[in-house]
Design a protein around this motif. Structure first.
Motif, PDB file in Angstrom:
ATOM      1  N   GLY A   1      -1.143  -1.304  -6.417  1.00  0.00           N
ATOM      2  CA  GLY A   1      -0.984  -1.095  -5.026  1.00  0.00           C
ATOM      3  C   GLY A   1       0.080  -2.110  -4.333  1.00  0.00           C
ATOM      4  O   GLY A   1      -0.028  -3.124  -4.773  1.00  0.00           O
ATOM      5  N   GLY A   2       0.522  -1.655  -3.113  1.00  0.00           N
ATOM      6  CA  GLY A   2       1.412  -2.801  -2.312  1.00  0.00           C
ATOM      7  C   GLY A   2       0.855  -3.938  -1.930  1.00  0.00           C
ATOM      8  O   GLY A   2       1.565  -4.949  -1.875  1.00  0.00           O
ATOM      9  N   SER A   3      -0.611  -3.824  -1.550  1.00  0.00           N
ATOM     10  CA  SER A   3      -1.121  -5.059  -1.136  1.00  0.00           C
ATOM     11  C   SER A   3      -1.103  -6.148  -1.996  1.00  0.00           C
ATOM     12  O   SER A   3      -0.954  -7.267  -1.772  1.00  0.00           O
ATOM     13  CB  SER A   3      -2.411  -4.716  -0.440  1.00  0.00           C
ATOM     14  OG  SER A   3      -3.326  -4.249  -1.344  1.00  0.00           O
TER      15      SER A   3
ATOM     16  N   HIS B   1      -3.179  -4.399   5.533  1.00  0.00           N
ATOM     17  CA  HIS B   1      -2.165  -3.784   4.889  1.00  0.00           C
ATOM     18  C   HIS B   1      -1.830  -2.334   5.037  1.00  0.00           C
ATOM     19  O   HIS B   1      -0.912  -1.924   5.005  1.00  0.00           O
ATOM     20  CB  HIS B   1      -2.476  -3.809   3.175  1.00  0.00           C
ATOM     21  CG  HIS B   1      -1.949  -5.202   2.834  1.00  0.00           C
ATOM     22  ND1 HIS B   1      -0.499  -5.537   2.394  1.00  0.00           N
ATOM     23  CD2 HIS B   1      -2.469  -6.399   2.634  1.00  0.00           C
ATOM     24  CE1 HIS B   1      -0.263  -6.658   2.368  1.00  0.00           C
ATOM     25  NE2 HIS B   1      -1.423  -7.429   2.197  1.00  0.00           N
TER      26      HIS B   1
ATOM     27  N   THR C   1      -4.373   1.186   4.611  1.00  0.00           N
ATOM     28  CA  THR C   1      -5.288   2.214   4.414  1.00  0.00           C
ATOM     29  C   THR C   1      -6.778   1.585   4.731  1.00  0.00           C
ATOM     30  O   THR C   1      -7.721   2.025   4.870  1.00  0.00           O
ATOM     31  CB  THR C   1      -5.608   2.816   2.999  1.00  0.00           C
ATOM     32  OG1 THR C   1      -5.111   1.824   2.298  1.00  0.00           O
ATOM     33  CG2 THR C   1      -4.345   3.952   3.032  1.00  0.00           C
TER      34      THR C   1
ATOM     35  N   ASN D   1       5.958  -7.379   5.577  1.00  0.00           N
ATOM     36  CA  ASN D   1       6.089  -7.503   4.161  1.00  0.00           C
ATOM     37  C   ASN D   1       7.665  -7.899   3.795  1.00  0.00           C
ATOM     38  O   ASN D   1       8.676  -7.683   4.685  1.00  0.00           O
ATOM     39  CB  ASN D   1       5.992  -6.351   3.523  1.00  0.00           C
ATOM     40  CG  ASN D   1       4.365  -5.871   3.440  1.00  0.00           C
ATOM     41  OD1 ASN D   1       3.587  -6.850   3.673  1.00  0.00           O
ATOM     42  ND2 ASN D   1       4.160  -4.788   3.329  1.00  0.00           N
TER      43      ASN D   1
ATOM     44  N   ASN E   1       1.214   5.397  -5.943  1.00  0.00           N
ATOM     45  CA  ASN E   1       0.137   5.310  -6.641  1.00  0.00           C
ATOM     46  C   ASN E   1      -0.653   6.919  -6.647  1.00  0.00           C
ATOM     47  O   ASN E   1      -1.535   7.213  -7.023  1.00  0.00           O
ATOM     48  CB  ASN E   1      -1.024   4.601  -5.995  1.00  0.00           C
ATOM     49  CG  ASN E   1      -1.274   4.598  -4.556  1.00  0.00           C
ATOM     50  OD1 ASN E   1      -0.846   5.619  -3.958  1.00  0.00           O
ATOM     51  ND2 ASN E   1      -1.471   3.523  -3.810  1.00  0.00           N
TER      52      ASN E   1
ATOM     53  N   LYS F   1       0.410  10.119  -0.038  1.00  0.00           N
ATOM     54  CA  LYS F   1       1.732  10.139  -0.368  1.00  0.00           C
ATOM     55  C   LYS F   1       2.300  11.358  -0.331  1.00  0.00           C
ATOM     56  O   LYS F   1       3.540  11.381  -0.378  1.00  0.00           O
ATOM     57  CB  LYS F   1       1.824   9.382  -1.491  1.00  0.00           C
ATOM     58  CG  LYS F   1       1.176   7.949  -1.888  1.00  0.00           C
ATOM     59  CD  LYS F   1       2.026   6.820  -1.008  1.00  0.00           C
ATOM     60  CE  LYS F   1       1.466   5.551  -1.086  1.00  0.00           C
ATOM     61  NZ  LYS F   1       1.936   4.539  -0.220  1.00  0.00           N
TER      62      LYS F   1
ATOM     63  N   THR G   1       0.677   9.022   5.975  1.00  0.00           N
ATOM     64  CA  THR G   1       0.689   7.699   6.759  1.00  0.00           C
ATOM     65  C   THR G   1       1.258   6.348   5.681  1.00  0.00           C
ATOM     66  O   THR G   1       1.107   6.738   4.668  1.00  0.00           O
ATOM     67  CB  THR G   1      -0.870   7.082   7.094  1.00  0.00           C
ATOM     68  OG1 THR G   1      -1.641   6.655   5.808  1.00  0.00           O
ATOM     69  CG2 THR G   1      -1.522   8.143   7.987  1.00  0.00           C
ATOM     70  N   GLU G   2       1.774   5.410   6.515  1.00  0.00           N
ATOM     71  CA  GLU G   2       2.449   4.306   5.637  1.00  0.00           C
ATOM     72  C   GLU G   2       2.638   3.388   6.717  1.00  0.00           C
ATOM     73  O   GLU G   2       3.464   3.307   7.413  1.00  0.00           O
ATOM     74  CB  GLU G   2       3.734   4.924   5.171  1.00  0.00           C
ATOM     75  CG  GLU G   2       4.362   4.133   3.979  1.00  0.00           C
ATOM     76  CD  GLU G   2       3.444   4.311   2.853  1.00  0.00           C
ATOM     77  OE1 GLU G   2       2.822   3.153   2.314  1.00  0.00           O
ATOM     78  OE2 GLU G   2       3.535   5.428   2.099  1.00  0.00           O
ATOM     79  N   SER G   3       1.810   2.232   6.605  1.00  0.00           N
ATOM     80  CA  SER G   3       1.687   1.186   7.509  1.00  0.00           C
ATOM     81  C   SER G   3       3.082   0.523   7.457  1.00  0.00           C
ATOM     82  O   SER G   3       3.654  -0.016   8.457  1.00  0.00           O
ATOM     83  CB  SER G   3       0.729  -0.031   7.056  1.00  0.00           C
ATOM     84  OG  SER G   3       0.959  -0.452   5.976  1.00  0.00           O
ATOM     85  N   PHE G   4       3.849   0.405   6.099  1.00  0.00           N
ATOM     86  CA  PHE G   4       4.922  -0.437   6.109  1.00  0.00           C
ATOM     87  C   PHE G   4       6.074   0.274   5.010  1.00  0.00           C
ATOM     88  O   PHE G   4       7.104   0.744   5.728  1.00  0.00           O
ATOM     89  CB  PHE G   4       4.738  -1.805   5.550  1.00  0.00           C
ATOM     90  CG  PHE G   4       6.121  -2.830   5.357  1.00  0.00           C
ATOM     91  CD1 PHE G   4       6.431  -3.370   6.450  1.00  0.00           C
ATOM     92  CD2 PHE G   4       6.594  -2.683   4.215  1.00  0.00           C
ATOM     93  CE1 PHE G   4       7.592  -4.070   6.291  1.00  0.00           C
ATOM     94  CE2 PHE G   4       8.069  -3.532   4.286  1.00  0.00           C
ATOM     95  CZ  PHE G   4       8.246  -4.105   5.086  1.00  0.00           C
ATOM     96  N   GLY G   5       5.481   0.597   3.825  1.00  0.00           N
ATOM     97  CA  GLY G   5       6.425   1.054   2.621  1.00  0.00           C
ATOM     98  C   GLY G   5       7.031   0.304   2.029  1.00  0.00           C
ATOM     99  O   GLY G   5       8.273   0.146   1.893  1.00  0.00           O
ATOM    100  N   LEU G   6       6.451  -0.731   1.335  1.00  0.00           N
ATOM    101  CA  LEU G   6       7.156  -1.767   0.426  1.00  0.00           C
ATOM    102  C   LEU G   6       7.878  -1.175  -0.511  1.00  0.00           C
ATOM    103  O   LEU G   6       9.045  -1.873  -0.667  1.00  0.00           O
ATOM    104  CB  LEU G   6       5.904  -2.653  -0.292  1.00  0.00           C
ATOM    105  CG  LEU G   6       6.526  -3.882  -0.712  1.00  0.00           C
ATOM    106  CD1 LEU G   6       7.127  -4.923   0.190  1.00  0.00           C
ATOM    107  CD2 LEU G   6       5.156  -4.617  -1.775  1.00  0.00           C
TER     108      LEU G   6
HETATM  109  O1  GMT Z   1      -2.743   2.657   0.161  1.00  0.00           O
HETATM  110  C1  GMT Z   1      -1.839   2.560  -0.560  1.00  0.00           C
HETATM  111  O2  GMT Z   1      -0.943   3.037  -0.584  1.00  0.00           O
HETATM  112  C2  GMT Z   1      -1.930   1.139  -1.230  1.00  0.00           C
HETATM  113  C3  GMT Z   1      -1.791   0.069  -0.239  1.00  0.00           C
HETATM  114  C4  GMT Z   1      -2.191  -1.041  -0.799  1.00  0.00           C
HETATM  115  O3  GMT Z   1      -2.942  -1.923  -0.159  1.00  0.00           O
HETATM  116  O4  GMT Z   1      -2.065  -1.416  -1.802  1.00  0.00           O
HETATM  117  O5  GMT Z   1      -0.494   0.094   0.508  1.00  0.00           O
HETATM  118  C5  GMT Z   1      -0.437  -0.654   2.153  1.00  0.00           C
HETATM  119  O6  GMT Z   1       0.051  -1.626   1.883  1.00  0.00           O
HETATM  120  C6  GMT Z   1       1.453  -1.670   1.314  1.00  0.00           C
HETATM  121  C7  GMT Z   1       1.739  -3.353   1.454  1.00  0.00           C
HETATM  122  O7  GMT Z   1       1.507  -4.045   2.774  1.00  0.00           O
HETATM  123  C8  GMT Z   1       2.254  -1.034   2.331  1.00  0.00           C
HETATM  124  O8  GMT Z   1       3.615  -1.158   2.026  1.00  0.00           O
HETATM  125  C9  GMT Z   1       1.804   0.541   2.333  1.00  0.00           C
HETATM  126  O9  GMT Z   1       2.696   1.120   3.320  1.00  0.00           O
HETATM  127  C10 GMT Z   1       0.477   0.589   2.595  1.00  0.00           C
HETATM  128  N1  GMT Z   1       0.116   2.068   2.388  1.00  0.00           N
HETATM  129  C11 GMT Z   1      -0.316   2.763   3.656  1.00  0.00           C
HETATM  130  O10 GMT Z   1      -0.324   2.573   4.529  1.00  0.00           O
HETATM  131  C12 GMT Z   1      -0.514   4.260   3.034  1.00  0.00           C
END
Ligand code: GMT
Length: 382
Positions: free
Chosen positions: A12-14, A120, A122, A173, A205, A210, A280-285
């Motif tokens: 996961g991105g975080s 991050h 979700t 990020n 993931n 997604k 939804t996508e807070s950032f999109g790493l």
């Molecule tokens: O929910 C996920 O896709 C995983 C999540 C995580 O925490 O691993 O991703 C979130 O954090 C990333 C890193 O900061 C961001 O780039 C993603 O956009 C974010 N995912 C969502 O908001 C869905």
């Protein structure tokens, strides 16, 4: 400074972001202690890095072993044993509440340290707002010694969703452009697209949020017009549905599900477009990493995506679910070699704004400030 980093250790991105942060800090001389239930996937050896595994003892009474208690206890032990100065937890649930508990336990012994929570995505937009979690999320955000969010959109969403009485600083990020750059992988491209087909790709993931079925639908429309291949990187609950859809659309031979991959930069290097049609996508790493390799992004306009993907410059933005619009943009770009090359250059330029060297000092600044304020506060109380 000695810092404890708590994160999810998976793809996961975080977790990826937290691991990259810890590794960069260790190279700058910080002592970094990872506290996770498994070794983080991108964690490499460095003399300044320590890894502490959280093990959760089970007992026949437990239907749900108490991970949060095991995590808080591990935090307490690691902080005492290693004399940490600061805890930095990534993803509010349950890391921030466990850090709060650890801090309060240590207070009784006069050994408490501050903790920073980085939100991050979700943890706020999906899971964290569930009433079964939201009181704890709101409480632990308010109790953190500092809070950061990875985009303006996520910060605003946090204020909208919870009753928050404190500042949330946006620290976006970042991407390591020494690692993520376009390298020559022609032999690899030749294998996957032997007739010079365009390559589209997606990394995630494979969770519902997604919308990976939209990835397959967009690709199908593009492939009707332009000879192309789709590379699907990652794994998760929606994979089977996406594979079935590719089969039912009779495009399965042009779609490769490659599973979880560590060397994603090599796959970005042979790609022409990155697809991210998230709900939804807070950032999109992953989109930022693609852009660092010169790959334009076709995405939705959800959450923080417009903060990194600039419409008409580094890619295009469409409404969630508007597969036709995303396909239309992808086709227009792939048909026009000059425009595509310009977008590739723009994507790289935009990614450079988020390179590691520009963002890490923001965290370092915050660490210094939080530790100094906490010490000053303790002295006043004493
Ligand atoms: O929910 C996920 O896709 C995983 C999540 C995580 O925490 O691993 O991703 C979130 O954090 C990333 C890193 O900061 C961001 O780039 C993603 O956009 C974010 N995912 C969502 O908001 C869905």
């Amino acid at each position: 400074m000695k810092i404890g980093i708590v994160c999810y250790p998976t793809f996961g991105g975080s977790g990826v972001l937290a691991t990259e942060l810890g590794m960069t800090l260790s190279q700058k001389g910080y002592e970094v202690h990872f506290i996770t239930y498994q070794q983080p996937v991108r964690l490499n050896f460095d003399p300044n890095i320590y890894y502490h595994e959280v093990s959760v003892p089970t007992y026949p009474l437990f239907e749900y072993p108490p991970y949060e208690s095991a995590l808080a206890s591990t935090m307490v032990n690691v902080i005492i044993n290693n004399k940490l100065d600061l805890l930095h937890v990534h993803y509010a649930l349950p890391h921030a509440s466990a850090a709060y508990l650890a801090r309060e336990i240590l207070k009784k012994q006069g050994l408490d340290i501050p903790f920073i929570t980085t939100l991050h995505g979700t943890d706020i937009t999906l899971v964290g707002r569930d009433p079964m979690y939201s009181p704890v999320v709101a409480f632990s955000i308010n109790e953190s010694d500092a809070v950061t969010a990875v985009s303006n959109s996520l910060r605003d969403e946090t204020y909208k969703t919870f009753s928050i009485e404190r500042d949330i600083q946006v620290i976006p990020n970042f991407v390591d452009i020494q690692r993520f750059y376009k390298s020559n992988k022609e032999h690899f491209k030749q294998m996957l697209a032997p007739k010079g087909e365009r390559i589209l790709m997606h990394v995630s993931n494979f969770r519902k949020v997604k919308r990976i079925e939209d990835v397959v639908r967009i690709f199908s429309k593009v492939r009707d017009v332009i000879p192309s291949k789709l590379l699907m990187i990652g794994d998760g609950p929606e994979r089977q549905k996406a594979e079935e859809m590719a089969r039912s659309l009779c495009i399965y031979n042009d779609v490769r599900f490659l599973g979880k991959q560590e060397e994603v930069d090599e796959i970005f290097s042979i790609s022409d477009l990155f697809l991210l049609p998230s709900e939804t996508e807070s950032f999109g790493l992953s989109a930022l990493e693609a852009m660092a390799c010169g790959v334009p992004v076709i995405s939705t306009n959800a959450g923080g995506l417009p903060e990194i993907n600039i419409h008409g410059k580094t890619g295009y933005l469409s409404n969630v679910g508007d597969v036709d619009d995303m396909a239309k943009h992808a086709i227009a770009l792939l048909k026009d070699e000059i425009l595509l090359n310009q977008f590739k250059k723009n994507a790289l330029e935009q990614a450079k704004r988020f390179e590691t060297a520009n963002i890490i000092p923001m965290y370092e600044e915050l660490y210094k400030e939080v530790v100094a304020n906490y010490k000053a506060k303790k002295e006043i109380i004493a």
